[in-house]
Design an enzyme around this catalytic site. Structure first.
Site, PDB file in Angstrom:
ATOM      1  N   HIS A   1       8.231  38.404  16.135  1.00 46.29           N
ATOM      2  CA  HIS A   1       8.526  37.639  17.342  1.00 46.29           C
ATOM      3  C   HIS A   1       9.573  36.563  17.056  1.00 46.29           C
ATOM      4  O   HIS A   1       9.498  35.876  16.045  1.00 46.29           O
ATOM      5  CB  HIS A   1       7.253  36.974  17.874  1.00 46.29           C
ATOM      6  CG  HIS A   1       6.202  37.941  18.305  1.00 46.29           C
ATOM      7  ND1 HIS A   1       5.071  38.184  17.580  1.00 46.29           N
ATOM      8  CD2 HIS A   1       6.132  38.747  19.398  1.00 46.29           C
ATOM      9  CE1 HIS A   1       4.321  39.083  18.208  1.00 46.29           C
ATOM     10  NE2 HIS A   1       4.951  39.439  19.311  1.00 46.29           N
TER      11      HIS A   1
ATOM     12  N   HIS B   1       6.524  45.297  19.929  1.00 44.84           N
ATOM     13  CA  HIS B   1       6.663  43.858  20.143  1.00 44.84           C
ATOM     14  C   HIS B   1       7.843  43.372  19.302  1.00 44.84           C
ATOM     15  O   HIS B   1       8.208  43.984  18.305  1.00 44.84           O
ATOM     16  CB  HIS B   1       5.389  43.134  19.720  1.00 44.84           C
ATOM     17  CG  HIS B   1       4.263  43.287  20.694  1.00 44.84           C
ATOM     18  ND1 HIS B   1       3.791  42.245  21.457  1.00 44.84           N
ATOM     19  CD2 HIS B   1       3.516  44.371  21.040  1.00 44.84           C
ATOM     20  CE1 HIS B   1       2.809  42.673  22.233  1.00 44.84           C
ATOM     21  NE2 HIS B   1       2.618  43.960  21.997  1.00 44.84           N
ATOM     22  N   GLY B   2       8.431  42.241  19.706  1.00 46.31           N
ATOM     23  CA  GLY B   2       9.554  41.713  18.936  1.00 46.31           C
ATOM     24  C   GLY B   2      10.828  42.505  19.122  1.00 46.31           C
ATOM     25  O   GLY B   2      11.592  42.714  18.173  1.00 46.31           O
TER      26      GLY B   2
ATOM     27  N   ASP C   1      -0.306  39.350  28.060  1.00 45.02           N
ATOM     28  CA  ASP C   1       0.203  39.658  26.730  1.00 45.02           C
ATOM     29  C   ASP C   1      -0.485  38.778  25.690  1.00 45.02           C
ATOM     30  O   ASP C   1      -0.643  37.578  25.886  1.00 45.02           O
ATOM     31  CB  ASP C   1       1.713  39.428  26.699  1.00 45.02           C
ATOM     32  CG  ASP C   1       2.387  40.116  25.533  1.00 45.02           C
ATOM     33  OD1 ASP C   1       1.931  41.208  25.140  1.00 45.02           O
ATOM     34  OD2 ASP C   1       3.394  39.581  25.026  1.00 45.02           O
ATOM     35  N   HIS C   2      -0.887  39.360  24.592  1.00 44.85           N
ATOM     36  CA  HIS C   2      -1.515  38.645  23.479  1.00 44.85           C
ATOM     37  C   HIS C   2      -2.715  37.807  23.915  1.00 44.85           C
ATOM     38  O   HIS C   2      -2.825  36.626  23.549  1.00 44.85           O
ATOM     39  CB  HIS C   2      -0.488  37.766  22.755  1.00 44.85           C
ATOM     40  CG  HIS C   2       0.574  38.539  22.049  1.00 44.85           C
ATOM     41  ND1 HIS C   2       0.337  39.253  20.896  1.00 44.85           N
ATOM     42  CD2 HIS C   2       1.890  38.736  22.352  1.00 44.85           C
ATOM     43  CE1 HIS C   2       1.459  39.842  20.510  1.00 44.85           C
ATOM     44  NE2 HIS C   2       2.402  39.559  21.387  1.00 44.85           N
TER      45      HIS C   2
ATOM     46  N   THR D   1      12.030  36.921  23.872  1.00 44.30           N
ATOM     47  CA  THR D   1      12.765  35.778  23.312  1.00 44.30           C
ATOM     48  C   THR D   1      14.173  35.690  23.874  1.00 44.30           C
ATOM     49  O   THR D   1      14.631  34.619  24.280  1.00 44.30           O
ATOM     50  CB  THR D   1      12.817  35.883  21.780  1.00 44.30           C
ATOM     51  OG1 THR D   1      11.477  35.883  21.265  1.00 44.30           O
ATOM     52  CG2 THR D   1      13.562  34.711  21.187  1.00 44.30           C
TER      53      THR D   1
END
Length: 213
Positions: free
Chosen positions: A112, A140-141, A21-22, A165
Site C-alpha cells: 500500500h 491490493h496496492g 475495505d480492510h 493511493t
C-alpha cells in the site's frame, strides 16, 4: 459518511459495489452490512493463520445471511515503505477453502502506498492459487504497478484491482490547486467542479486499462 456513500451508489446510473475495505473486526463488518453495503472485507492478515481463518469464516457467515459478498486477506500486504513479502501458496489455498470467501486478497508482491522501487508481482503464485481455489483474486496496492504487470495478473486470476493511493493523491493535488486559484470566498462548487472532472478522467482511464481497451 457511509449513509451518504450508499445514497450515491443507489443514485448512480451504473452498477456500483459499496465495499468495506480492510474491515478490522467482525463488528465493523456487521455494521457495514447493516448499513446496506453490498460487499465487505475482513482483513485478518495480521492474525495467526488459524485465527484469521476462524474470524474470516465468521465474517463470511454474516455476509451470507445478508446476501452480500465477502473478501478475505492472506499474507500481509504492507506499507510500500516496508519489505514486501508474499504469501504461502498452500496457506492461501487452505484459507480460501476453509473460509469460503468470495474473493481473496493474496499477497503476491504488492504494498500500500507509493513504491520506492518498481514492484515485481509473483504471477506464478497468483496462477497457482487461482487454479486451486477457482475464486477471484484481489490485487491490493495497485498504485505504481506497471500496466503490463497488472494486465498479466488479470490473466492469472486477478479480478479486482485496488488503486487508491494515486486517486487520493490526485484529489489532494487538485483541491490544493483549485484553492490557490480562487481568491477570497471559495464556494464549494467552484472548488470541486474541476477536481471532479480530473477524478472522473482518471477513473475512466483506469477502468479502460483494466478492461484492456
Amino acid at each position: 459518511l457511509m449513509l451518504a456513500a450508499r445514497k450515491m451508489a443507489e443514485d448512480a446510473s451504473v452498477d456500483v459495489a459499496l465495499h468495506l475495505d480492510h474491515g478490522a473486526s467482525l463488528e465493523q463488518v456487521k455494521k457495514a452490512i447493516d448499513l446496506g453495503f453490498s460487499s465487505v472485507m475482513l482483513d485478518g492478515s495480521k492474525l495467526p493463520l488459524e485465527e484469521n481463518i476462524r474470524t474470516t469464516r465468521e465474517a463470511v457467515g454474516l455476509a451470507r445471511k445478508a446476501g452480500v459478498s465477502c473478501e478475505g486477506e492472506i499474507g500481509l500486504i504492507p506499507s510500500a515503505k516496508e519489505a514486501i513479502p508474499t504469501c504461502d501458496a498452500d496457506e492461501a489455498i487452505r484459507f480460501a477453502k476453509e473460509t469460503g470467501v468470495d474473493a481473496l486478497a493474496a499477497a503476491i508482491g504488492t504494498a500500500h502506498g507509493f513504491y520506492k522501487e518498481e514492484p515485481t508481482l509473483d504471477l506464478e503464485l497468483a496462477r497457482r492459487i487461482h487454479s486451486e481455489t477457482k475464486i477471484p483474486l484481489v490485487l491490493h496496492g495497485g498504485t505504481g504497478v506497471p500496466e503490463r504487470q497488472i494486465i498479466a495478473s488479470i490473466g492469472c486470476g486477478v479480478a479486482k484491482v485496488n488503486i487508491a493511493t494515486e486517486y487520493q493523491n490526485l484529489f489532494l493535488q487538485e483541491v490544493g490547486g483549485a484553492l490557490k486559484r480562487l481568491e477570497g470566498f471559495k464556494p464549494v462548487d467552484l472548488v470541486f467542479a474541476p477536481v471532479e472532472e480530473k477524478l472522473v478522467e482518471f477513473a475512466r482511464k483506469t477502468i479502460r486499462m483494466l478492461a484492456g481497451k
